[in-house]
Design a protein around this motif. Sequence first.
Motif, short mmCIF file in Angstrom:
data_model
loop_
_atom_site.label_atom_id
_atom_site.label_comp_id
_atom_site.label_asym_id
_atom_site.label_seq_id
_atom_site.Cartn_x
_atom_site.Cartn_y
_atom_site.Cartn_z
N SER A 140 0.86 -1.18 0.00
CA SER A 140 0.00 0.00 0.00
C SER A 140 0.89 1.24 0.00
N TRP A 141 0.36 2.40 0.34
CA TRP A 141 1.13 3.65 0.28
C TRP A 141 2.19 3.71 1.37
N TYR A 142 3.16 4.60 1.18
CA TYR A 142 4.18 4.87 2.19
C TYR A 142 3.68 5.94 3.17
N LEU A 143 3.97 5.74 4.44
CA LEU A 143 3.67 6.80 5.43
C LEU A 143 4.47 8.06 5.12
N GLU A 144 5.62 7.89 4.49
CA GLU A 144 6.45 9.06 4.14
C GLU A 144 5.75 9.97 3.14
N ASN A 145 4.75 9.44 2.40
CA ASN A 145 3.96 10.31 1.52
C ASN A 145 3.31 11.44 2.32
N TYR A 146 3.02 11.16 3.59
CA TYR A 146 2.32 12.12 4.45
C TYR A 146 3.29 12.86 5.38
N THR A 147 4.20 12.14 6.00
CA THR A 147 5.11 12.81 6.94
C THR A 147 6.04 13.79 6.21
N GLY A 148 6.26 13.58 4.92
CA GLY A 148 7.07 14.52 4.16
C GLY A 148 6.38 15.84 3.89
N GLN A 149 5.08 15.92 4.21
CA GLN A 149 4.31 17.14 3.95
C GLN A 149 3.86 17.85 5.23
N LEU A 150 4.49 17.53 6.35
CA LEU A 150 4.02 18.09 7.62
C LEU A 150 4.05 19.62 7.64
N ALA A 151 5.09 20.21 7.07
CA ALA A 151 5.17 21.67 7.06
C ALA A 151 4.01 22.27 6.26
N THR A 152 3.69 21.65 5.13
CA THR A 152 2.57 22.12 4.32
C THR A 152 1.25 21.95 5.06
N TYR A 153 1.08 20.81 5.71
CA TYR A 153 -0.15 20.57 6.46
C TYR A 153 -0.35 21.63 7.54
N ARG A 154 0.73 21.97 8.23
CA ARG A 154 0.61 22.94 9.33
C ARG A 154 0.25 24.33 8.81
N GLN A 155 0.69 24.63 7.59
CA GLN A 155 0.42 25.95 7.03
C GLN A 155 -0.91 26.03 6.30
N HIS A 156 -1.24 24.96 5.55
CA HIS A 156 -2.40 25.02 4.67
C HIS A 156 -3.49 23.97 4.99
N GLY A 157 -3.21 23.06 5.91
CA GLY A 157 -4.13 21.98 6.17
C GLY A 157 -3.92 20.83 5.19
N VAL A 158 -4.70 19.78 5.36
CA VAL A 158 -4.64 18.61 4.49
C VAL A 158 -5.75 18.72 3.46
N ALA A 159 -5.40 18.53 2.20
CA ALA A 159 -6.40 18.53 1.13
C ALA A 159 -6.31 17.21 0.38
N GLY A 160 -7.43 16.79 -0.18
CA GLY A 160 -7.43 15.54 -0.93
C GLY A 160 -8.78 15.29 -1.54
N ALA A 161 -8.93 14.08 -2.08
CA ALA A 161 -10.19 13.70 -2.71
C ALA A 161 -10.60 12.30 -2.26
N ALA A 162 -10.20 11.93 -1.03
CA ALA A 162 -10.37 10.56 -0.55
C ALA A 162 -11.63 10.36 0.27
N GLY A 163 -12.39 11.41 0.51
CA GLY A 163 -13.59 11.26 1.32
C GLY A 163 -13.25 10.66 2.68
N ASP A 164 -14.04 9.68 3.09
CA ASP A 164 -13.75 9.00 4.35
C ASP A 164 -13.13 7.62 4.11
N GLY A 165 -12.55 7.44 2.91
CA GLY A 165 -11.84 6.20 2.63
C GLY A 165 -10.55 6.10 3.44
N ARG A 166 -10.13 4.89 3.72
CA ARG A 166 -8.96 4.68 4.56
C ARG A 166 -7.80 4.11 3.75
N VAL A 167 -6.59 4.45 4.17
CA VAL A 167 -5.37 3.96 3.53
C VAL A 167 -4.53 3.22 4.57
N SER A 168 -4.08 2.04 4.20
CA SER A 168 -3.27 1.22 5.11
C SER A 168 -1.78 1.48 4.85
#
Length: 282
Positions: A140-168
């Motif tokens: 499945s996906w890498y957690l680093e896909n998300y942890t590599g964007q922490l600075a962006t998340y803190r500034q702009h929030g998390v955006a996506g198109a995943a609804g309430d779907g879950r990723v393992s």
Amino acid sequence: MSIVVTGATGQLGRLIVDSLLRRGVPADRIVALGRDTDRLADLAGRGVVTRQADYDDIESLRAAFAGAEKLMFVSGSEVGRRAAQHHNVVTAAKETGVGLVVYTSIVKADTSDLLLAAEHRATEAEIRASGLPYVLLRNSWYLENYTGQLATYRQHGVAGAAGDGRVSAATRADYAEAAAAVLTTEGHTNRVYELGGAPFTLAELAGEVSRQTGAEVGYTDLPVAKYTELLVAAGLPEGYAAVIADGDRGQARGELEVAGDDLATLLGRAPATLAEAIRAAL
């Protein structure tokens, strides 16, 4: 006889070599491959055999696979070119008599309609048709896909198109350790492993970032087309943005959630969690 690891100049391939060494595989029985062997110099200094190999050059693959007992086939990174490149790898593996091919595929490759799944599905089919013994590691996906964007998340929030779907998602290190476990233990031939960690939604990702940073981080859910536009506006090439947004579309449909505990079983422990990965990144 040796364990040959393709893509050893990349992040996952390098971690697999490191995991093999930690598991006690003699360095001179590991062959690390890459297009630029200068980037493998530190491994050569540790006694690992290094060879030049290019997925586009089948002759280089034939030479690199000589004497391979097991081939750790890390999938290529050039989306759109991988079917032809992977064909070269499988052909060379068959011609040189590789004893086992371990391939890094994508979660639910046989049924997924993700854009990224098509080339993996074709490669899996080719490996099976070759008659070579195999193991399919469907990551499945890498957690680093998300942890590599922490600075962006803190500034702009998390955006996506995943609804309430879950990723393992799981860390590269855990996927690498699972691959090393398959390469160094018995009982895996012709098995398919669906690999992933504890699942989470993107809203839960935002909540965990908020909890650990103290910042107010929310999740904005967008239509796939709007999310693609946002990624392009942020500087991503349009084709790459479309692939990322398509991944979220698949997540919304459950394509990235893994049932079962294959990863934990191979690791002999629970994989790292989202909270642990964020804590480590911070």
